[in-house]
Motif scaffolding. Structure first.
Motif, short mmCIF file in Angstrom:
data_model
loop_
_atom_site.label_atom_id
_atom_site.label_comp_id
_atom_site.label_asym_id
_atom_site.label_seq_id
_atom_site.Cartn_x
_atom_site.Cartn_y
_atom_site.Cartn_z
N GLY A 136 0.81 -1.21 0.00
CA GLY A 136 0.00 0.00 0.00
C GLY A 136 0.84 1.25 0.00
N SER A 137 0.15 2.39 0.00
CA SER A 137 0.83 3.68 -0.19
C SER A 137 1.72 4.09 0.97
CB SER A 137 -0.22 4.77 -0.43
OG SER A 137 -1.09 4.88 0.69
N VAL A 138 1.50 3.52 2.15
CA VAL A 138 2.30 3.94 3.31
C VAL A 138 3.26 2.85 3.76
CG1 VAL A 138 0.59 5.58 4.14
CG2 VAL A 138 0.49 3.19 4.92
N ALA A 139 3.28 1.71 3.08
CA ALA A 139 4.14 0.60 3.51
C ALA A 139 5.62 0.96 3.47
CB ALA A 139 3.88 -0.62 2.64
N GLN A 140 5.96 1.90 2.60
CA GLN A 140 7.38 2.29 2.51
C GLN A 140 7.90 2.89 3.80
OE1 GLN A 140 8.06 5.87 0.02
NE2 GLN A 140 5.82 6.03 -0.11
N TYR A 141 7.00 3.31 4.68
CA TYR A 141 7.42 3.90 5.94
C TYR A 141 7.33 2.91 7.12
CZ TYR A 141 6.48 8.04 3.13
OH TYR A 141 6.47 8.97 2.12
N GLY A 142 6.87 1.70 6.84
CA GLY A 142 6.62 0.74 7.90
C GLY A 142 7.86 0.03 8.39
N TYR A 143 7.65 -0.89 9.32
CA TYR A 143 8.77 -1.55 10.01
C TYR A 143 9.53 -2.53 9.13
CZ TYR A 143 5.47 -5.46 10.57
OH TYR A 143 4.58 -6.48 10.35
N ALA A 144 8.95 -2.93 7.96
CA ALA A 144 9.66 -3.85 7.08
C ALA A 144 10.58 -3.11 6.12
CB ALA A 144 8.66 -4.69 6.29
N GLN A 145 10.08 -2.03 5.52
CA GLN A 145 10.87 -1.32 4.52
C GLN A 145 11.69 -0.17 5.12
OE1 GLN A 145 8.79 -0.35 0.81
NE2 GLN A 145 7.16 -1.76 1.37
#
Length: 627
Positions: A408-417
């Protein structure tokens, strides 16, 4: 329930006083002579006024100490070590490639610490002419303020080294000749102030949340331990040592901590997790451990913070700060062995099983259940490797939902990426209040630290006895860990091994509580800890969205996916600093962040902010930062 902060909020006069004290330029940090009628020379001549003035000093513990996201700045300090990272890759203070002289946080901390000291000095100096005629209660309030001021100076010398020292308001003329006071002089003044305050303060404060004798002595033990370490292992870029002074400071630290242990009635909370939630902090047993804190609980509407808002799962919050693999791999196995030791039982496929319980109370790991409390609670599975995850509604209904931490659009800021596979759980387990506006208190000093301070000081003095072992074991046993001698009986006669275990305990017990930056600096482990990029989970092979194939990286972990801790007896080994270089050299694909992480010994101190030196050029700069 104490209302010391709400007193300030309700007082328009005192709010006006605070605004007057806030200034710009040199006056943004040097204590100014008050100009208002409210602070006329005879205002602090009675108990009521002094109590009201103390409210402003207490509120300074969190007023202005925020970044733009309403996060107390001090909570960020652990993110400036390899145990925590911020979202922006290679752009954090902790990475080492930043222009620190003009960094906003470096400037802001200097300003707010001196502003807070100014508030304390205004009350203390205003009351000084009337001291002999004041009530005992008024003298206690003044002693509390002296402790709070000492707390700010502890931060200043820990961050910047030699700093201007003021114990009373400063005139414009005095500002023009102000210089940096040698750090040992500041430390000695702080210790004297804390001794003076401790002689007046009771063991039990009149209201919960106020400073008492145990806080004064606990902070004395803290700064003496820091000073002893600086003298023994080196301070600042040049790392000069003074063994005789180190012995003096360690002796002061151990004596102050022992007095708290013997006479205060303080004790550890039975449940570690209760220390970090609002409901838990309200329990009487928890209050016996939480000695000094930023108070938010029950202070009325609008008195809250957004700590979780910037470090939660993308399923319900934002993500900006994360724990790291280096911290995770510091936690022992439940049998007391480090994960690389023979017989530890560590399994890279199930790396979070059979670990020190504090790991799972401090850090969310793969397949943990997280509570999202945004007004209505729901639970979901922390899923590192798939675009969907399980979720449970308040009535227990299970569903499969989009995993916003993965896609999704905010996954780039999450704990994985953006992170390396982990989230903070300490302070962020919201079963009891709204996650965006929490009102739990943020710990500054608790009894567990006093126990570990006592043990470390005695170890550095090489005065290892049963009291040292018992102090460490009390902290370990609360977490369910075995006694340190039952794991390795040779520790009791080995100073290096005892130093290792007390440092390990400080890391896993006090992680995320504003101390890891100062510990890294005083132990001078910066070069070792920052020698590699930030590594994390094993990136899985065989991912194929077309066939909905998403292997679990931990299931693919080989048996030798275990970091190295260096040669036995090496500095890396004895400080439990994991290295992942050998795993990378084998070709294992680990999630990697901050590839340009580096270290220079000048980072053991922050620079004097350049903006302040531009205005006040008589302030010298710390070595390594240029003139």
């Amino acid at each position: 329930m104490m209302k010391i902060y709400s007193i300030l909020i309700k007082s328009k006069l005192l709010l006006a006083f605070l605004f007057i004290l806030l200034g710009t330029g040199c006056s943004s940090y040097l204590d100014q002579e008050p100009k208002s009628d409210y602070l006329s020379s005879n205002f602090y001549n009675n108990e009521g006024a002094i109590k009201q003035g103390s409210a402003g000093c207490y509120q300074s513990l969190w007023l202005d100490h925020y970044n733009t996201s309403s996060i107390p700045l001090s909570i960020l300090w652990d993110m400036y070590t390899p145990y925590g990272i911020e979202r922006a890759d290679n752009s954090s203070i902790g990475v080492g490639n930043f222009e620190l002289r003009t960094n906003w946080v470096v400037e802001k901390m200097w300003q707010v610490l001196y502003t807070s000291i100014a508030r304390c000095n205004s009350v203390l100096s205003g009351a000084e002419p009337y001291y002999n005629n004041l009530s005992d209660a008024a003298k206690v309030y003044l002693a509390e303020i002296k402790v709070i001021r000492a707390h700010y100076y502890i931060y200043l010398v820990s961050l910047y080294g030699d700093v201007p020292y003021f114990s009373k308001p400063v005139s414009d003329q005095e500002q023009k000749s102000a210089i940096r006071t040698p750090w040992q002089t500041v430390v000695n003044n702080v210790i004297a102030d804390l001794d003076d305050a401790a002689s007046i303060l009771p063991w039990t404060a009149s209201e919960w949340g106020r400073v008492d004798k145990s806080v004064a002595l606990g902070l004395k033990a803290r700064i003496a331990l820091y000073a002893g370490s600086w003298c023994k292992f080196g301070y600042g870029k040049d790392g000069q040592k003074d063994e005789a002074k180190a012995t003096q400071y360690f002796t002061i630290a151990s004596a102050a901590a022992k007095k708290v242990m013997d006479e205060s009635g303080r004790d550890l909370a039975p449940n570690f997790a209760d220390l970090f939630t609002r409901t838990g902090q309200m329990k009487s047993a928890t209050k016996k451990e939480t000695m000094f804190f930023m108070m938010f609980s029950d202070q009325g509407d609008g008195v809250s913070h957004y700590l979780t808002w910037g470090e939660g799962s993308r399923m319900f919050a934002q993500s900006g700060r994360f724990p790291t693999q280096q911290l995770v791999d510091t936690y022992e196995m439940s049998n007391g062995k480090r994960i690389d030791e023979v017989g530890s039982g560590y399994n890279p496929k199930k790396p979070f099983d059979l670990r020190d319980s504090r790991l799972k109370e401090t850090i969310y790991t793969h397949h943990d259940t997280i509570i999202g409390n945004t007004g209505s609670k729901f639970r979901f599975l922390m899923e590192l490797f798939k675009p969907t995850t399980k979720s449970w509604s308040p009535d227990g209904t299970q569903s499969i939902v989009t995993n916003k931490d993965y896609t999704g659009s905010v996954a780039q800021y999450g704990y994985a990426q953006s992170g390396v596979g982990f989230l903070w759980k300490k302070y962020d387990h919201f079963d009891d209040e709204y996650a965006y506006h929490p009102t739990y208190n943020i710990n500054i000093l608790r009894y567990a630290e006093v126990l570990l301070t006592y043990a470390e000081a005695k170890i550095e003095l090489n005065e290892i006895d049963a009291t040292v072992v018992n102090a460490i074991d009390k902290v370990r046993l609360r977490a369910g860990q075995p006694g340190l001698l039952s794991v390795d009986p040779t520790r009791s006669s080995d100073q290096a091994k005892m130093r290792q275990i007390v440092r390990r305990e400080r890391r896993v017990e006090l992680a995320r509580e504003m101390g890891m930056l100062f510990d890294m600096r005083r132990w001078r482990t910066g070069a070792l800890q920052n020698a590699e990029p930030t590594y994390g989970f094993l990136q899985p092979t065989g991912v194929d969205p077309a066939t909905n194939t998403y292997p679990d990286g931990y299931d693919q972990a080989p048996a030798d996916l275990i970091p190295s801790y260096g040669a036995p007896g090496s500095e890396r080994d004895m400080n439990d600093i994991a290295s992942y270089k050998a795993l990378i050299d084998k070709g294992y694909k680990l999630r990697t962040r901050d590839k340009d992480r580096s270290w220079d010994d000048k980072f053991y101190l922050w620079p004097i902010p350049q903006t302040e030196r531009n205005k006040c050029p008589w302030l010298t700069q710390n070595p390594g930062y240029g003139e």
